[in-house]
Design a protein around this motif. Sequence first.
Motif, PDB file in Angstrom:
ATOM      1  N   LEU A 265       0.812  -1.147  -0.027  1.00 24.64           N
ATOM      2  CA  LEU A 265       0.079  -0.145   0.079  1.00 24.64           C
ATOM      3  C   LEU A 265       0.923   1.256  -0.147  1.00 24.64           C
ATOM      4  CD1 LEU A 265      -2.499  -1.180   2.545  1.00 24.64           C
ATOM      5  CD2 LEU A 265      -2.854  -0.929   0.300  1.00 24.64           C
ATOM      6  N   PHE A 266       0.619   2.192  -0.490  1.00 29.42           N
ATOM      7  CA  PHE A 266       1.418   3.611  -0.687  1.00 29.42           C
ATOM      8  C   PHE A 266       0.477   4.794  -0.838  1.00 29.42           C
ATOM      9  CE2 PHE A 266       0.643   2.489  -5.284  1.00 29.42           C
ATOM     10  CZ  PHE A 266       0.035   3.611  -5.754  1.00 29.42           C
ATOM     11  N   TRP A 267       1.042   5.778  -0.407  1.00 30.35           N
ATOM     12  CA  TRP A 267       0.539   7.154  -0.334  1.00 30.35           C
ATOM     13  C   TRP A 267       1.034   8.197  -1.070  1.00 30.35           C
ATOM     14  CZ3 TRP A 267      -3.312  10.382   1.091  1.00 30.35           C
ATOM     15  CH2 TRP A 267      -3.046  11.730   1.346  1.00 30.35           C
ATOM     16  N   VAL A 268       0.588   9.032  -1.748  1.00 32.55           N
ATOM     17  CA  VAL A 268       1.381  10.216  -2.407  1.00 32.55           C
ATOM     18  C   VAL A 268       0.315  11.470  -1.982  1.00 32.55           C
ATOM     19  CG1 VAL A 268       2.073  11.279  -4.658  1.00 32.55           C
ATOM     20  CG2 VAL A 268       1.991   8.603  -4.453  1.00 32.55           C
ATOM     21  N   PRO A 269       1.067  12.380  -1.633  1.00 32.42           N
ATOM     22  CA  PRO A 269       0.452  13.546  -1.124  1.00 32.42           C
ATOM     23  C   PRO A 269      -0.054  14.548  -2.228  1.00 32.42           C
ATOM     24  CG  PRO A 269       2.850  13.674  -0.253  1.00 32.42           C
ATOM     25  CD  PRO A 269       2.393  12.369  -1.048  1.00 32.42           C
TER      26      PRO A 269
END
Length: 296
Positions: free
Chosen positions: A258-262
């Motif tokens: 899982l990943f996050w890009v702001p």
Amino acid sequence: MTRLTVLVPAATVPLVVLAALLGPPSPDAAPTLPVPVSAAVVPPGPPSPDRPGRLRSAAVLDLGLTTANIRSGEHPMPQPDVVDDVAAVAAATPDGGALLLQEIIPARYRAAVRERFRDREIVAIRTTSVPIVVPRGWTVRGSGHVLVHRGRPDAGPDRFVSWAVVRPGGSGTTGAVALLNTHFVHAAWNGRPDRWDPWRKDRWRAHHVVVERIVASFVARGIPVLGGGDFNRTVRRGLRPFHPDQRWLHSDGGIDKLFWVPAGGADVSVDARDLTPLHSDHDARTVRLRLVLPTG
């Protein structure tokens, strides 16, 4: 709500076509890539300024996010195991959160997902193997998918990227989040090459380019991205981030992540990470998030 389906024509289109749609190529790009001839791959709408650290006000939301590969392919599971796995990932995802599911290919698998989440919106379940279960109480502002490449009978199924732009209800926030789900071709980086190895590596690299550019398109419009799936490659074996600002949210050395890009001033912190054993040959990965979205 806008839905956008991007399908691949039978002919192979040079990578320059996708570059024109989605930006400059990645250094890891494959030489050619089947891509749609389309004006965009994200739902239309006005851009939002990217203002990290400059929020006048914000809503703080708790959100669960799970990725789970429910094995089908050459070795589909008995239906009771499918139903059990879908129930297990639902129970593991706190606060009626979002689920990113892979290998939802047989009709009976889709039926199990629809039955378990009959009170929730499910994006891309009819047309792809990578549906997204939308968080309870959130609204879908736009959705779509890309067929990245066709499969081969002895080298795996068709591969997709799906997404949904969602906004929480009742929070007063003006911010939206893009949920992204995908499943890369298998066995490209397992150290056991076969006659399809060059084809697999070429398609894997091309798939990475597609995800990079979809993510970049959302970020350019001020929409942060919560993504995940089965990437069939580990960080140790060369899996790179899809964006310079990306953070892995659940990366325990496996291929499911899982990943996050702001973007747009939004931020996220991880309260907890969990693994859920399944009948499938993958464990489900879940994160419990504290999500900060702008309200003005």
